[in-house]
Design a protein around this motif. Structure first.
Motif, PDB file in Angstrom:
ATOM      1  N   VAL A   1       0.851  -1.194   0.000  1.00  0.00           N
ATOM      2  CA  VAL A   1       0.000   0.000   0.000  1.00  0.00           C
ATOM      3  C   VAL A   1       0.887   1.244   0.000  1.00  0.00           C
ATOM      4  CG1 VAL A   1      -1.756   1.319   1.233  1.00  0.00           C
ATOM      5  CG2 VAL A   1      -1.860  -1.190   1.227  1.00  0.00           C
ATOM      6  N   ALA A   2       0.636   2.150  -0.934  1.00  0.00           N
ATOM      7  CA  ALA A   2       1.346   3.429  -0.999  1.00  0.00           C
ATOM      8  C   ALA A   2       0.343   4.549  -0.758  1.00  0.00           C
ATOM      9  CB  ALA A   2       2.027   3.604  -2.355  1.00  0.00           C
ATOM     10  N   LEU A   3       0.655   5.417   0.188  1.00  0.00           N
ATOM     11  CA  LEU A   3      -0.229   6.518   0.570  1.00  0.00           C
ATOM     12  C   LEU A   3       0.368   7.828   0.061  1.00  0.00           C
ATOM     13  CD1 LEU A   3      -0.700   5.436   4.314  1.00  0.00           C
ATOM     14  CD2 LEU A   3      -2.162   4.823   2.364  1.00  0.00           C
ATOM     15  N   TYR A   4      -0.459   8.679  -0.532  1.00  0.00           N
ATOM     16  CA  TYR A   4      -0.003   9.945  -1.106  1.00  0.00           C
ATOM     17  C   TYR A   4      -0.732  11.100  -0.418  1.00  0.00           C
ATOM     18  CZ  TYR A   4       1.718   6.863  -4.803  1.00  0.00           C
ATOM     19  OH  TYR A   4       2.354   5.863  -5.499  1.00  0.00           O
ATOM     20  N   ALA A   5       0.058  12.037   0.115  1.00  0.00           N
ATOM     21  CA  ALA A   5      -0.540  13.159   0.843  1.00  0.00           C
ATOM     22  C   ALA A   5      -0.729  14.398  -0.029  1.00  0.00           C
ATOM     23  CB  ALA A   5       0.335  13.517   2.049  1.00  0.00           C
ATOM     24  N   ALA A   6      -0.204  14.373  -1.249  1.00  0.00           N
ATOM     25  CA  ALA A   6      -0.342  15.537  -2.133  1.00  0.00           C
ATOM     26  C   ALA A   6      -0.332  15.085  -3.584  1.00  0.00           C
ATOM     27  CB  ALA A   6       0.790  16.538  -1.884  1.00  0.00           C
ATOM     28  N   ASN A   7      -1.022  15.824  -4.432  1.00  0.00           N
ATOM     29  CA  ASN A   7      -1.027  15.554  -5.871  1.00  0.00           C
ATOM     30  C   ASN A   7       0.092  16.354  -6.527  1.00  0.00           C
ATOM     31  OD1 ASN A   7      -3.238  13.734  -6.323  1.00  0.00           O
ATOM     32  ND2 ASN A   7      -4.639  15.411  -5.844  1.00  0.00           N
ATOM     33  N   VAL A   8       1.206  15.694  -6.793  1.00  0.00           N
ATOM     34  CA  VAL A   8       2.354  16.364  -7.410  1.00  0.00           C
ATOM     35  C   VAL A   8       2.896  15.491  -8.540  1.00  0.00           C
ATOM     36  CG1 VAL A   8       3.033  17.684  -5.370  1.00  0.00           C
ATOM     37  CG2 VAL A   8       3.879  15.352  -5.665  1.00  0.00           C
ATOM     38  N   GLY A   9       3.637  16.114  -9.431  1.00  0.00           N
ATOM     39  CA  GLY A   9       4.123  15.407 -10.612  1.00  0.00           C
ATOM     40  C   GLY A   9       5.019  14.220 -10.304  1.00  0.00           C
TER      41      GLY A   9
ATOM     42  N   ASN B   1       4.784  12.056  -8.156  1.00  0.00           N
ATOM     43  CA  ASN B   1       4.068  10.850  -7.740  1.00  0.00           C
ATOM     44  C   ASN B   1       4.165   9.747  -8.790  1.00  0.00           C
ATOM     45  OD1 ASN B   1       3.324  12.335  -5.539  1.00  0.00           O
ATOM     46  ND2 ASN B   1       1.114  12.156  -5.837  1.00  0.00           N
ATOM     47  N   ILE B   2       4.347  10.141 -10.034  1.00  0.00           N
ATOM     48  CA  ILE B   2       4.358   9.162 -11.125  1.00  0.00           C
ATOM     49  C   ILE B   2       5.476   8.142 -10.956  1.00  0.00           C
ATOM     50  CG2 ILE B   2       5.825  10.571 -12.622  1.00  0.00           C
ATOM     51  CD1 ILE B   2       2.910   8.282 -13.699  1.00  0.00           C
ATOM     52  N   HIS B   3       6.564   8.522 -10.284  1.00  0.00           N
ATOM     53  CA  HIS B   3       7.691   7.611 -10.118  1.00  0.00           C
ATOM     54  C   HIS B   3       7.343   6.405  -9.258  1.00  0.00           C
ATOM     55  CE1 HIS B   3      10.401  11.328 -10.944  1.00  0.00           C
ATOM     56  NE2 HIS B   3      10.073  10.710 -12.057  1.00  0.00           N
ATOM     57  N   LEU B   4       6.328   6.536  -8.407  1.00  0.00           N
ATOM     58  CA  LEU B   4       5.896   5.384  -7.607  1.00  0.00           C
ATOM     59  C   LEU B   4       4.574   4.821  -8.136  1.00  0.00           C
ATOM     60  CD1 LEU B   4       6.940   3.810  -5.125  1.00  0.00           C
ATOM     61  CD2 LEU B   4       5.324   5.098  -3.742  1.00  0.00           C
ATOM     62  N   LEU B   5       3.740   5.681  -8.686  1.00  0.00           N
ATOM     63  CA  LEU B   5       2.460   5.213  -9.226  1.00  0.00           C
ATOM     64  C   LEU B   5       2.638   4.157 -10.316  1.00  0.00           C
ATOM     65  CD1 LEU B   5       0.410   8.532  -9.461  1.00  0.00           C
ATOM     66  CD2 LEU B   5      -0.344   6.449  -8.319  1.00  0.00           C
ATOM     67  N   ARG B   6       3.787   4.147 -10.952  1.00  0.00           N
ATOM     68  CA  ARG B   6       4.036   3.205 -12.038  1.00  0.00           C
ATOM     69  C   ARG B   6       4.215   1.766 -11.539  1.00  0.00           C
ATOM     70  NH1 ARG B   6       9.272   1.916 -11.738  1.00  0.00           N
ATOM     71  NH2 ARG B   6       9.399   1.059 -13.840  1.00  0.00           N
ATOM     72  N   VAL B   7       4.394   1.577 -10.223  1.00  0.00           N
ATOM     73  CA  VAL B   7       4.656   0.239  -9.695  1.00  0.00           C
ATOM     74  C   VAL B   7       3.339  -0.512  -9.539  1.00  0.00           C
ATOM     75  CG1 VAL B   7       5.676  -1.097  -7.813  1.00  0.00           C
ATOM     76  CG2 VAL B   7       6.690   1.103  -8.490  1.00  0.00           C
ATOM     77  N   PRO B   8       3.146  -1.639 -10.244  1.00  0.00           N
ATOM     78  CA  PRO B   8       1.851  -2.321 -10.225  1.00  0.00           C
ATOM     79  C   PRO B   8       1.644  -3.261  -9.039  1.00  0.00           C
ATOM     80  CG  PRO B   8       3.321  -3.431 -11.750  1.00  0.00           C
ATOM     81  CD  PRO B   8       4.080  -2.253 -11.220  1.00  0.00           C
ATOM     82  N   THR B   9       2.715  -3.603  -8.317  1.00  0.00           N
ATOM     83  CA  THR B   9       2.568  -4.600  -7.249  1.00  0.00           C
ATOM     84  C   THR B   9       2.027  -4.018  -5.962  1.00  0.00           C
ATOM     85  OG1 THR B   9       4.905  -4.247  -6.708  1.00  0.00           O
ATOM     86  CG2 THR B   9       4.354  -6.132  -8.127  1.00  0.00           C
ATOM     87  N   MET B  10       1.857  -2.694  -5.900  1.00  0.00           N
ATOM     88  CA  MET B  10       1.263  -2.063  -4.718  1.00  0.00           C
ATOM     89  C   MET B  10       0.014  -1.299  -5.138  1.00  0.00           C
ATOM     90  SD  MET B  10       4.026   1.041  -4.086  1.00  0.00           S
ATOM     91  CE  MET B  10       5.489   0.013  -4.190  1.00  0.00           C
ATOM     92  N   LYS B  11      -0.881  -1.111  -4.190  1.00  0.00           N
ATOM     93  CA  LYS B  11      -2.079  -0.310  -4.418  1.00  0.00           C
ATOM     94  C   LYS B  11      -1.808   1.115  -3.948  1.00  0.00           C
ATOM     95  CE  LYS B  11      -4.885  -3.471  -6.082  1.00  0.00           C
ATOM     96  NZ  LYS B  11      -5.448  -3.380  -7.443  1.00  0.00           N
ATOM     97  N   HIS B  12      -2.333   2.070  -4.720  1.00  0.00           N
ATOM     98  CA  HIS B  12      -2.011   3.473  -4.493  1.00  0.00           C
ATOM     99  C   HIS B  12      -3.249   4.216  -3.992  1.00  0.00           C
ATOM    100  CE1 HIS B  12       1.767   2.747  -6.659  1.00  0.00           C
ATOM    101  NE2 HIS B  12       1.025   1.959  -7.423  1.00  0.00           N
ATOM    102  N   VAL B  13      -3.042   5.012  -2.933  1.00  0.00           N
ATOM    103  CA  VAL B  13      -4.168   5.668  -2.246  1.00  0.00           C
ATOM    104  C   VAL B  13      -3.881   7.146  -2.052  1.00  0.00           C
ATOM    105  CG1 VAL B  13      -5.649   5.657  -0.214  1.00  0.00           C
ATOM    106  CG2 VAL B  13      -4.550   3.537  -0.958  1.00  0.00           C
TER     107      VAL B  13
ATOM    108  N   ALA C   1      -7.170  -4.156   4.262  1.00  0.00           N
ATOM    109  CA  ALA C   1      -8.058  -4.595   3.176  1.00  0.00           C
ATOM    110  C   ALA C   1      -7.421  -4.341   1.821  1.00  0.00           C
ATOM    111  CB  ALA C   1      -9.403  -3.874   3.284  1.00  0.00           C
ATOM    112  N   LEU C   2      -6.787  -3.193   1.677  1.00  0.00           N
ATOM    113  CA  LEU C   2      -6.164  -2.879   0.399  1.00  0.00           C
ATOM    114  C   LEU C   2      -4.912  -3.735   0.165  1.00  0.00           C
ATOM    115  CD1 LEU C   2      -6.712  -1.087  -2.007  1.00  0.00           C
ATOM    116  CD2 LEU C   2      -5.214   0.646  -0.999  1.00  0.00           C
ATOM    117  N   ALA C   3      -4.205  -4.042   1.243  1.00  0.00           N
ATOM    118  CA  ALA C   3      -3.048  -4.935   1.106  1.00  0.00           C
ATOM    119  C   ALA C   3      -3.486  -6.304   0.592  1.00  0.00           C
ATOM    120  CB  ALA C   3      -2.329  -5.070   2.448  1.00  0.00           C
ATOM    121  N   ARG C   4      -4.641  -6.759   1.055  1.00  0.00           N
ATOM    122  CA  ARG C   4      -5.156  -8.050   0.574  1.00  0.00           C
ATOM    123  C   ARG C   4      -5.468  -7.974  -0.923  1.00  0.00           C
ATOM    124  NH1 ARG C   4      -7.608  -8.122   5.766  1.00  0.00           N
ATOM    125  NH2 ARG C   4      -9.527  -7.157   4.986  1.00  0.00           N
ATOM    126  N   LYS C   5      -6.029  -6.848  -1.368  1.00  0.00           N
ATOM    127  CA  LYS C   5      -6.316  -6.683  -2.794  1.00  0.00           C
ATOM    128  C   LYS C   5      -5.024  -6.696  -3.613  1.00  0.00           C
ATOM    129  CE  LYS C   5     -10.579  -3.934  -2.294  1.00  0.00           C
ATOM    130  NZ  LYS C   5     -11.209  -2.620  -2.598  1.00  0.00           N
TER     131      LYS C   5
END
Length: 704
Positions: free
Chosen positions: A300-308, A310-322, A656-660
């Motif tokens: 699970v990856a948690l994001y506290a701000a919408n910044v450019g 973020n794409i460097h971690l959002l690209r990783v498919p093995t974790m869910k992004h929140v 719950a998200l880790a299970r997904k």
């Protein structure tokens, strides 16, 4: 007039302004003294320019920094002074003497030393800057990171090197005044010897065992630590120094996670502003380094701000992004269309879900999870105003925003009206003014309004201190102030404040949290807050800036609040206390309530603030509070139920998200195992070729 000049020159004080003026006037005087010629006038003017320059550099003056932009930087100023000294010697008919030629040779050689000195300093700093900086990560047992050079060698090194010419300048002036060559040659020798010594002392720090390991070695050590720690949940953050509060507000929540937490930062300046925490922290400025980091255990990856970035971690498919944000309000930023890039969006309560539905920005209702606001646990519920104490009203306006929309902040159009009515209220109230830390960063008008409001509060505080109707216990205040001083001294000792000479590499090596010290600091900060309010008379107005006291501490000592549309309002609603919100854009009370959920139980203020009486009546007499039931209903709508607690809801959502995420990864593994044309491509898409899992993680959560 002086204050205007200080603002225009962007200096910090009248002394700084005077030093700048003396330095600028000193150089024309030097030229005149050289032409006259007058050794004593030249010596006096040189002393003034040396001292003023040094003072401004020690203060880190903005004005001195800007001089380099107009080709009047530090090196140029020293060179001009040296050239004028040569002119002085020539005008005194010393141009045929050995001292004259010695002076020319000295200054040429001295400037020749600047190149190796500057190169060595730059090389040392670059080599000491590792590809990652860490806190609470055990690198010491994995790689050898040597101590940094003595701080005196690198701190303001260019200024120190250039000031070594002082010996030559003094010696040459003495020679000119006494017609003796000895003093000049002695000064020249001292300057050149010290310059050479400075360069020689720096040389060992650019090679051998005094340099940190290379980037590949450091990154391998970090990956080795990650493999041992096996983080399950990451809080990812990128932003400017001023946005550090957005990640700091989540630190306590991260410490309470049941999965192994990790904080990933992208800017070193954020790491420097990060509050103390027990959670491991890795700052990775380079996008390539981050994308190659082994985060295969993170689910699970948690994001506290919408910044450019973020794409460097959002690209990783093995974790869910929140997207968890850094506040819950009716501002447009709370329904940013970028939010649909995440797997889920977590909101405090039902209001956040409805906000996205109304905005229709592409975030599906199924992807929204209500988790409460764990940060609000310290906010105390309404208890009423104790008999004998005057009520306290907090004015906490938000900032002007990037678009400078007049509806963003009440400061510009309503701030002075609000404060004037509060400080003149009868029966009296106490006013606390706590502005947003970004105030004035975009709009000069907002900055000016902030200064006027500050002046109003301070003037009212001075008047109240002289008012015989208000009395305090001097002995109790003195005792509280003594305790504050004692606590601050102890906190400085524990934090190493003012004496931390470590550079980034040393801090990464040594900064592993001491739990006992961390707990003591937490206790002391709580005690500091208590004594801060005890030291401040309960009737006294105050302007509160900086990180301490925290906003929530101000909530707890206040009986009501005036603010704007921001997460501050949503957070204050947790207290159940009366509040007012300013309709700065003038859309009208009904439209304002329709458009902004958080104000539905608020007293709506126009820019004249004439409606403040309703708020003050509700504070003084709870039975005359018509909005009490509405506030309770709104609290649950905005922030969710009281039970289970928010941190329990948050931990449940993470699990719950880790299970997904785990189910998705196991499905991909199964497809790879089954073979087929897409198998190789799928395998390459997974970190390390395939997700690393354990039976415990497959069951839903990592070990705590």
């Amino acid at each position: 007039m002086i204050s205007t000049a200080i603002r225009v020159a962007r200096v910090g004080s009248a002394a700084e302004l005077a030093a700048a003026a003396l330095m600028m006037l000193g150089f024309p005087v030097l030229m005149v003294a050289a032409l006259v010629p007058s050794v004593y006038a030249f010596a006096a003017a040189a002393a003034v320019t040396y001292l003023a320059d040094h003072y401004l550099h020690r203060k880190g003056s903005y004005l001195v920094n800007r001089l380099s932009k107009v080709r009047a930087g530090l090196s140029i100023r020293f060179l001009i002074r040296q050239l004028l000294l040569i002119l002085l010697l020539a005008r005194m008919n010393l141009s045929n003497g050995l001292v004259f030629y010695g002076a020319i040779a000295c200054f040429i050689a001295f400037y020749g030393l600047q190149a190796p000195h500057g190169a060595l300093v730059t090389l040392i700093r670059n080599r000491r800057r590792m590809p990652v900086a860490t806190r609470n990560v055990d690198l010491k047992s994995r790689i050898r990171i040597p101590d940094a050079p003595p701080r005196a060698l690198l701190e303001r090194s260019a200024e120190k090197m250039l000031h070594l010419d002082l010996a030559a300048v003094v010696g040459l002036l003495v020679s000119a005044a006494t017609d003796s060559r000895t003093a000049g040659f002695v000064g020249i020798g001292i300057t050149l010897a010290l310059g050479c010594l400075y360069v020689l002392v720096l040389m060992p720090y650019v090679r051998g065992r005094k340099t940190p390991p290379d980037a590949d070695t450091v990154l391998a050590a970090v990956d080795d630590w990650l493999a041992d720690y096996r983080p399950g949940t990451v809080l990812y953050f990128s932003g400017s120094k001023d946005s550090a509060y957005q990640v700091n507000m989540w630190l306590e929540t991260m410490e309470q996670l049941e999965s192994r937490p990790l904080i990933l930062l992208r800017e070193r300046v954020i790491l420097q502003s990060l509050a103390p925490t027990t959670v491991p922290v890795i700052c990775v400025p380079g996008g390539v380094h981050l994308m190659n980091m082994d985060l295969s255990t993170v689910r699970v990856a948690l994001y506290a701000a919408n910044v450019g970035k973020n794409i460097h971690l959002l690209r990783v498919p093995t974790m869910k992004h929140v997207f968890i944000g850094h506040g819950d309000s009716d501002k447009l930023a709370s329904v940013n269309p970028f939010s649909k890039a995440y797997d889920e969006v977590w909101t405090a309560g039902r209001a956040g879900r409805d906000r996205y539905a109304i905005a229709d920005v592409g975030v599906r209702d199924d992807d929204i999870v209500e988790v409460g606001r764990p940060q609000l646990a310290p906010i105390q519920s309404r208890r009423g105003v104790p008999e004998g104490r005057i009520p306290t009203v907090l004015y906490a306006p938000t900032w002007e925003g990037w678009d400078d929309n007049p509806g963003n902040t009440s400061l510009v159009l309503a701030g002075e009206n609000i404060v004037k009515k509060l400080v003149k209220a009868d029966p009296p109230v106490r006013v606390l003014y706590k502005p947003h830390p970004f105030t004035g960063t975009v709009s000069a008008e907002a900055g000016a309004a902030h200064r006027r409001v500050t002046a109003l509060v301070q003037k009212a505080a001075t008047a109240r201190a002289a008012d015989a109707r208000f009395t305090a216990d001097p002995a109790a205040q003195a005792a509280a102030q003594e305790e504050l001083a004692r606590i601050e001294t102890r906190l400085a000792e524990l934090a190493g404040t003012g004496d931390d000479k470590r550079d980034e590499a040393e801090a990464s090596r040594d900064d592993v949290v001491d739990l006992k010290k961390h707990e003591e600091i937490a206790r002391l900060r709580t005690a500091w807050n208590d004594f801060y309010w005890q030291a401040l008379p309960p009737y006294q107005h105050a302007v509160i800036t900086g990180p301490e006291p925290r906003l929530y501490d101000c909530f707890n000592v206040s009986d009501a609040m005036v603010s704007d549309i921001s997460s501050v309002v949503s957070d204050f609603i947790a207290s159940g206390k009366p509040y007012a919100v300013t309709d700065s854009a003038g859309v009208g009370a009904e439209e304002f309530k329709r458009a902004n959920t958080a104000v539905r139980a608020a007293v709506i203020l126009s820019n004249s603030a004439k409606e403040l009486g309703g708020l003050l009546d509700a504070v003084r007499d709870p039975s005359a509070d018509p909005l009490a039931a509405d506030r309770d209903e709104l609290k649950h709508y905005l922030l969710g139920p009281d039970e289970p607690t928010s941190i329990e809801q948050f931990n449940g959502a993470v699990a719950a998200l880790a299970r997904k995420a785990e189910a998705r990864n196991l499905g991909q593994e199964a497809r790879i195992a089954a073979g087929g044309p897409e198998a190789a491509e799928l395998a390459e898409a997974l970190p390390g070729g395939k997700p690393q899992t354990t039976p415990g993680e497959a069951g839903g959560a990592t070990a705590g």
